[in-house]
Enzyme design. Structure first.
Site, PDB file in Angstrom:
ATOM      1  N   LYS A  42      -6.413 -37.960 -58.191  1.00  0.00           N
ATOM      2  CA  LYS A  42      -6.962 -36.922 -57.319  1.00  0.00           C
ATOM      3  C   LYS A  42      -6.029 -36.708 -56.135  1.00  0.00           C
ATOM      4  O   LYS A  42      -5.729 -35.588 -55.757  1.00  0.00           O
ATOM      5  CB  LYS A  42      -8.350 -37.317 -56.781  1.00  0.00           C
ATOM      6  N   GLU A  49      -8.317 -42.876 -61.191  1.00  0.00           N
ATOM      7  CA  GLU A  49      -8.833 -41.532 -60.909  1.00  0.00           C
ATOM      8  C   GLU A  49      -8.605 -41.159 -59.434  1.00  0.00           C
ATOM      9  O   GLU A  49      -8.215 -40.039 -59.121  1.00  0.00           O
ATOM     10  CB  GLU A  49     -10.326 -41.459 -61.283  1.00  0.00           C
ATOM     11  N   TRP A  82       0.606 -19.190 -66.683  1.00  0.00           N
ATOM     12  CA  TRP A  82       1.154 -20.524 -66.422  1.00  0.00           C
ATOM     13  C   TRP A  82       2.374 -20.603 -67.321  1.00  0.00           C
ATOM     14  O   TRP A  82       2.241 -20.695 -68.538  1.00  0.00           O
ATOM     15  CB  TRP A  82       0.129 -21.602 -66.760  1.00  0.00           C
ATOM     16  N   CYS A 130      -3.108 -20.082 -68.979  1.00  0.00           N
ATOM     17  CA  CYS A 130      -3.081 -18.628 -68.968  1.00  0.00           C
ATOM     18  C   CYS A 130      -4.515 -18.107 -69.128  1.00  0.00           C
ATOM     19  O   CYS A 130      -5.255 -18.542 -69.997  1.00  0.00           O
ATOM     20  CB  CYS A 130      -2.212 -18.023 -70.053  1.00  0.00           C
ATOM     21  N   GLU A 172      -2.496 -35.125 -57.289  1.00  0.00           N
ATOM     22  CA  GLU A 172      -2.478 -33.789 -57.899  1.00  0.00           C
ATOM     23  C   GLU A 172      -2.800 -32.694 -56.910  1.00  0.00           C
ATOM     24  O   GLU A 172      -2.286 -31.583 -57.044  1.00  0.00           O
ATOM     25  CB  GLU A 172      -3.381 -33.711 -59.137  1.00  0.00           C
ATOM     26  N   ARG A 182      -6.491 -21.130 -64.596  1.00  0.00           N
ATOM     27  CA  ARG A 182      -5.779 -21.404 -65.849  1.00  0.00           C
ATOM     28  C   ARG A 182      -4.275 -21.193 -65.720  1.00  0.00           C
ATOM     29  O   ARG A 182      -3.513 -21.539 -66.625  1.00  0.00           O
ATOM     30  CB  ARG A 182      -6.315 -20.491 -66.967  1.00  0.00           C
ATOM     31  N   LYS A 197      -5.882 -25.879 -65.285  1.00  0.00           N
ATOM     32  CA  LYS A 197      -7.075 -26.652 -65.598  1.00  0.00           C
ATOM     33  C   LYS A 197      -7.232 -26.892 -67.094  1.00  0.00           C
ATOM     34  O   LYS A 197      -7.640 -27.962 -67.529  1.00  0.00           O
ATOM     35  CB  LYS A 197      -8.308 -25.931 -65.070  1.00  0.00           C
ATOM     36  N   ASN A 217      -1.708 -16.404 -74.667  1.00  0.00           N
ATOM     37  CA  ASN A 217      -1.902 -17.767 -74.181  1.00  0.00           C
ATOM     38  C   ASN A 217      -1.507 -18.693 -75.322  1.00  0.00           C
ATOM     39  O   ASN A 217      -2.079 -18.596 -76.401  1.00  0.00           O
ATOM     40  CB  ASN A 217      -3.381 -17.977 -73.812  1.00  0.00           C
ATOM     41  N   GLY A 218      -0.507 -19.553 -75.096  1.00  0.00           N
ATOM     42  CA  GLY A 218      -0.120 -20.478 -76.153  1.00  0.00           C
ATOM     43  C   GLY A 218       1.390 -20.576 -76.264  1.00  0.00           C
ATOM     44  O   GLY A 218       2.123 -20.164 -75.369  1.00  0.00           O
ATOM     45  N   HIS A 259       3.893 -58.179 -59.695  1.00  0.00           N
ATOM     46  CA  HIS A 259       4.912 -58.127 -60.743  1.00  0.00           C
ATOM     47  C   HIS A 259       5.877 -56.956 -60.558  1.00  0.00           C
ATOM     48  O   HIS A 259       6.529 -56.534 -61.502  1.00  0.00           O
ATOM     49  CB  HIS A 259       4.249 -58.062 -62.122  1.00  0.00           C
TER      50      HIS A 259
HETATM   51  C1  G6P Z   1      -5.952 -30.975 -66.809  1.00  0.00           C
HETATM   52  C2  G6P Z   1      -6.941 -30.923 -65.664  1.00  0.00           C
HETATM   53  C3  G6P Z   1      -7.629 -32.284 -65.510  1.00  0.00           C
HETATM   54  C4  G6P Z   1      -8.284 -32.699 -66.817  1.00  0.00           C
HETATM   55  C5  G6P Z   1      -7.268 -32.701 -67.961  1.00  0.00           C
HETATM   56  C6  G6P Z   1      -7.967 -32.832 -69.295  1.00  0.00           C
HETATM   57  O1  G6P Z   1      -4.867 -31.782 -66.467  1.00  0.00           O
HETATM   58  O2  G6P Z   1      -6.306 -30.557 -64.462  1.00  0.00           O
HETATM   59  O3  G6P Z   1      -8.610 -32.189 -64.498  1.00  0.00           O
HETATM   60  O4  G6P Z   1      -8.814 -33.982 -66.662  1.00  0.00           O
HETATM   61  O5  G6P Z   1      -6.570 -31.441 -68.012  1.00  0.00           O
HETATM   62  O6  G6P Z   1      -8.739 -31.686 -69.505  1.00  0.00           O
HETATM   63  P1  G6P Z   1     -10.048 -31.638 -70.367  1.00  0.00           P
HETATM   64  O7  G6P Z   1     -10.499 -30.213 -70.297  1.00  0.00           O
HETATM   65  O8  G6P Z   1      -9.653 -32.039 -71.755  1.00  0.00           O
HETATM   66  O9  G6P Z   1     -11.027 -32.577 -69.778  1.00  0.00           O
END
Ligand code: G6P
Length: 611
Positions: A488, A484, A75, A2, A491, A27, A606, A101-102, A507
């Protein structure tokens, strides 16, 4: 999660709020809303969907007059995305109007109590419960915002940041925070409240970072802060050094592509911030002395998402160079484990771009409670994690807007390498670090060299635009990169992908391999090259389409790989920084080819400030 913004001053509030919210949309983007006070009247507009839906409806803010207001991008947590559940929410007579937010953990109990006092509820949100609780105290205390907020704060459990308008105080914006970020920006004759400085950078760089359980009252250019008992608090203004331009797309189609291109700079700046003029590592600004590093016997790396993946790379590098045992933990798991934690001699390295991820923050607090020293690798200055950690290593990636991280991840890797080198040096395991540091400093140029070849990756992505599944395989550091790369891809492109330690395929996961399935192998670790190459052949013989990321000279898959991407040679400890680049590009181009909104993938946010 948010985006939150408040403005009071002498300009029209609505366009300023819409502009700022556009920078906070990462956000949350399932609905948006504004409330603007115009004398006695407060007008509220909200809409399900992206901010653009709201913006069109109110003609870019032109239809909402008034110089004091609040705005929100959501969100959803409690209640589906809808016009009704969108923020702001209000009390029945609109005396109290708030955005949030929260998560309010005791909202059921509060709702019951308020219902008993005659309140009714029109939305499914926990926010409305808080608004009505504030309204109850506001009325009981004869329209005193400060006492209403302090009383409400004593009752509300959970994590929150509220920004509030009181209809009878039409030139004031109030804010409170607990465990979610809130920043007050000081302009000339105007002031702002925001969850992220990037929303106000074009207007001011002078900010107050509110502490937990603090309250802010903004009136024009005047900002007053209070503690949870309503006592005035004095605080120093901080200057934000981030560049306002950095929060713009700068000619790229998406923030993600722009940020992919900013990686060389992010890595270079982060490395240089920890090097002395004579080229040796200097961690003194984060108060990490060699003596402290010598005492470390056990490291826990704690993080979420991509930051966790950076931590997995860090684990391999630290264990190999500094010979300290490392456990990498997902913060959401770590916070609920009953680990026999080592206080003395234990170091918790907490990695977070935002510095606000709820699980990471809670895990760090747990580590501190157990007496572990905490070192935060964080990108956002003044964030909660940065403020609560014993030591902070700031990554210098600048503002990152795309939901899928790229440059912050790369900067986190650089920070881990520097720590590993200095740990090894302090413990007498590395007599001459100059070779490693030279390799480290060459990474930015090599990252740019890889980006020069991005068109080749785009072609692979186009070929797989209609695919359903993919695998990413690797061993050791290459496995960390596979994790990673796979994240990517899934997501942002919604193509289902999994990372698998190459040796584990047989396995179970290999049963999923079908003719034509994309399997991406990362083969940068010379010592394990032959092993992973064999695993790649095993999937090839079951019909997979092989893409490999490796170094020139690694020829075992020459005949069998359908696509090879060579990364420049580097020290094997740092190979993740190069191998990840083609994988980021692959995820990006797939998302574009599949017509997905790259910067704002569905269901994600994010900054994850809820559990
Ligand atoms: C979200 C973001 C990711 C990030 C993760 C942890 O899922 O989309 O890109 O790696 O949070 O966030 P931080 O701010 O703690 O790195």
């Amino acid at each position: 999660m948010c985006g939150i913004l408040g403005y009071t001053g002498n300009r029209q509030a609505a366009p300023i709020l819409l502009d700022g919210l556009a920078k906070l949309e990462y956000r949350g983007y399932d609905s948006a809303g504004l409330a603007v006070a115009d004398g006695e009247e407060v007008r509220i507009e909200k809409a399900k969907g992206r901010l653009s839906v709201l913006s069109e409806r109110i003609e870019g803010g032109k239809t909402l007059a008034g110089t004091c207001g609040i705005g929100h991008t959501r969100w959803a947590t409690h209640g589906e995305p809808s016009d009704t559940n969108a923020h702001p929410l209000w009390s029945d007579d609109k005396a109290v109007i708030a955005i949030h937010n929260g998560i309010i953990e005791n909202y059921r109990e509060l709702k019951e109590e308020l219902t008993g006092k005659g309140y009714s509820f029109y939305s499914q949100t926990d926010t409305e419960v808080a608004v009505k609780l504030i309204d109850l105290y506001y009325k009981e205390d004869n329209g005193n915002p400060l006492s209403a907020l302090t009383r409400a704060m004593r009752r509300i459990r959970g994590s929150y940041c509220f920004v509030i308008l009181f209809r009878d105080h039409p030139d004031e914006v109030w804010g409170v925070r607990k465990d979610n970020p809130l920043i007050a920006g000081q302009g000339k004759g105007e002031s702002f409240l925001t969850s992220d400085v990037s929303a106000i950078l074009q207007d001011t760089r002078q900010v107050y970072y509110l502490d937990n359980m603090q309250i802010a009252r903004l009136r024009g250019g005047e900002i007053r802060l209070f503690d949870q008992d309503g006592n005035p608090v004095t605080k120093e203004l901080s200057e934000v050094t981030w560049d306002a331009q950095a929060a713009e797309k700068g000619g790229f189609d998406h923030f993600m592509m722009k940020e992919i291109h900013e990686q060389a700079k992010a890595v270079r700046d982060t490395i240089h911030s920890a090097l002395r003029e004579d080229g040796t590592v200097d961690l003194s600004s984060m108060k990490l002395t060699d003596e402290a590093l010598r005492k470390v016997e056990q490291i826990y790396i704690i993080a979420c998402g991509s930051a966790y993946h950076a931590g997995v790379v860090g684990q391999y590098v630290i264990e190999d160079l500094a010979k300290v045992p490392v456990r990498v933990e997902l913060a959401s798991e770590f916070r609920y484990r009953t680990l026999p934690l080592k206080g003395e001699g234990g170091l918790a390295i907490v990695i977070s771009q935002s510095g606000e991820t709820a699980d990471t923050l809670a895990a760090m607090r747990l580590a501190r409670e157990h007496g572990l020293r905490t070192l935060a690798i964080v990108n956002v200055v003044g964030s909660s994690i940065a403020r609560e950690a014993d030591n902070v290593f700031y990554t210098l990636a600048g503002p990152e807007i795309a939901v899928a991280t790229t440059k912050a991840y790369s900067a986190q890797l650089a920070a881990c390498y520097l720590l590993a080198i200095q740990l090894a040096k302090a413990r007498g395991l590395l007599l001459d670090e100059s070779g490693l540091l030279a390799e480290l400093q060459a990474l930015p140029r090599k990252i740019d060299d890889i980006l020069d070849e991005k068109e080749r990756i785009r072609q692979v992505a186009e070929r797989f635009a209609q695919a359903n599944d993919a695998f990413f395989l690797g061993r050791n550091i290459d496995y960390a990169v596979a994790m990673e790369g796979s994240l990517k891809m899934k997501e942002i492109s919604y193509l289902h992908s999994e990372a698998c330690a190459a040796g584990e395929m047989k396995h179970g996961p290999i049963s999923l391999v079908e003719k034509g399935m994309l399997v991406v192998g990362i083969l940068t670790q010379e010592a394990l090259y032959k092993k992973t190459a064999s695993n790649m052949l095993e999937v090839k013989s079951r019909g997979a389409w092989l893409m490999q990321v490796t170094h020139r000279g690694n020829d075992l898959l020459k005949e069998d790989a359908d696509f090879t991407f060579y990364i420049p040679p580097t020290d094997p400890h740092f190979a993740a920084s190069l191998a990840v680049i083609p994988l980021q590009l692959l995820g990006y181009y797939l998302a574009v080819a599949r017509g997905v909104d790259v910067d704002k993938p569905r269901n994600l946010a994010k900054s994850v400030t809820v559990e």
